[in-house]
Design an enzyme around this catalytic site. Structure first.
Site, PDB file in Angstrom:
ATOM      1  N   SER A 155      38.321  34.606  50.604  1.00  0.00           N
ATOM      2  CA  SER A 155      38.471  33.983  49.294  1.00  0.00           C
ATOM      3  C   SER A 155      39.780  33.223  49.233  1.00  0.00           C
ATOM      4  CB  SER A 155      38.464  35.059  48.199  1.00  0.00           C
ATOM      5  OG  SER A 155      38.803  34.529  46.931  1.00  0.00           O
ATOM      6  N   TYR A 168      41.122  43.229  44.987  1.00  0.00           N
ATOM      7  CA  TYR A 168      40.277  42.159  45.550  1.00  0.00           C
ATOM      8  C   TYR A 168      41.077  41.336  46.563  1.00  0.00           C
ATOM      9  CZ  TYR A 168      37.094  38.130  45.574  1.00  0.00           C
ATOM     10  OH  TYR A 168      36.238  37.118  45.949  1.00  0.00           O
TER      11      TYR A 168
END
Length: 275
Positions: A155, A168
């Site tokens: 990401s 995350y």
């Protein structure tokens, strides 16, 4: 003639969103597919996750492209289940050339306030689940002796900081070094390993109320329109959220002959989000 004729790809999180898009993109280029997805609700995830019906739709759409697909409901936290699914797929389809470790969750929460279960489930799925995915699958590429390609979905959050994403971001950053170490270990066997780093993508994992609140903490009940305002500021190119196909096309480049000498890289598809 497709770019992936005769090849087989294993894809996690394939029931919808980016995973389904990856399956269809690779199938259009001639690949057969082994597809898995949890198809159930993870304990800490605050938005609806994929269903068995979603996975069945992926199967239907791949078969409509005249490609074979073996699908199963498997949790990436379940190493034995992953191995069984891949083993069955390879037994039926004859080989494995490509692994796309795509499955993941998003559970925004303040670092020091999040419940322990939120941290644990994030790391178990988004980091340890990736290791279990490659552990269960890549030996089949090695056994083929033809080389191959692995792409792990990381990401923009691996390097771009946003509040309430410590778990995350930690998982997505950890994936990077996992991939780089594997790239070094597997290079002598012509197996390439890269990470792809999307910015916001228009999928169910992003288009939901918890993510809207993540992007607009200044508002009590932000809407999709409020989210769009913040996302436009993140992406330097004039786009709110990418289409899943934008990520799929980048992955196709990496796994096909076009990327035959690319390994150990962090491939950003971020609309200028790093700038």
């Amino acid at each position: 003639m497709g770019q992936l004729d005769g090849k087989v790809a294993f894809i996690t999180g394939a029931a919808r969103g980016q995973g389904r898009s990856h399956a269809l993109t690779l199938a259009r280029e001639g690949a057969d597919i082994i597809a898995i997805d949890l198809c159930a609700q993870a304990e800490t995830v605050p938005y609806p996750m994929a269903t068995p019906e979603d996975l069945a739709e992926t199967v239907k759409e791949v078969e409509a492209l005249d490609r074979r697909i073996i699908a199963a409901q498997v949790d990436v936290r379940d190493l034995a289940g992953l191995k069984a699914a891949v083993d069955q797929g390879v037994a039926e389809l004859g080989r494995l050339d490509i692994v796309l470790a795509n499955a993941g969750i998003s559970t925004p929460a303040p670092t020091l306030e999040m419940d322990e279960t939120v941290w644990d489930e994030m790391i178990e799925i988004n980091l340890t689940g990736v290791w279990k995915t490659v552990k269960a699958s890549v030996p089949h590429i090695q056994a083929g002796g033809r080389g191959g390609a692995v792409v792990i979905t990381s990401s923009l959050a691996a390097t771009w900081v946003n509040a309430n994403t410590a778990h995350y971001s930690a998982a997505k950053a950890g994936i990077v070094m996992l991939a780089k170490v594997m790239a070094k270990e597997l290079a002598p066997e012509s197996i390439r390993v890269n990470t792809v780093h999307p910015t916001t993508v228009a999928t169910g994992m992003i288009l939901n109320d918890p993510t809207y609140r993540l992007f607009r903490p200044d508002l009590e009940n932000p809407t999709r329109e409020d989210f769009d305002v913040a996302a436009k500021e993140l992406n330097k190119l004039p786009v709110v959220a990418l289409d899943p196909s934008d990520i799929s096309n980048a992955i196709l480049y990496l796994v096909a002959d076009t990327g035959r000498y690319i390994t150990g890289t962090t491939h950003y598809v971020d609309a200028g989000g790093q700038l």
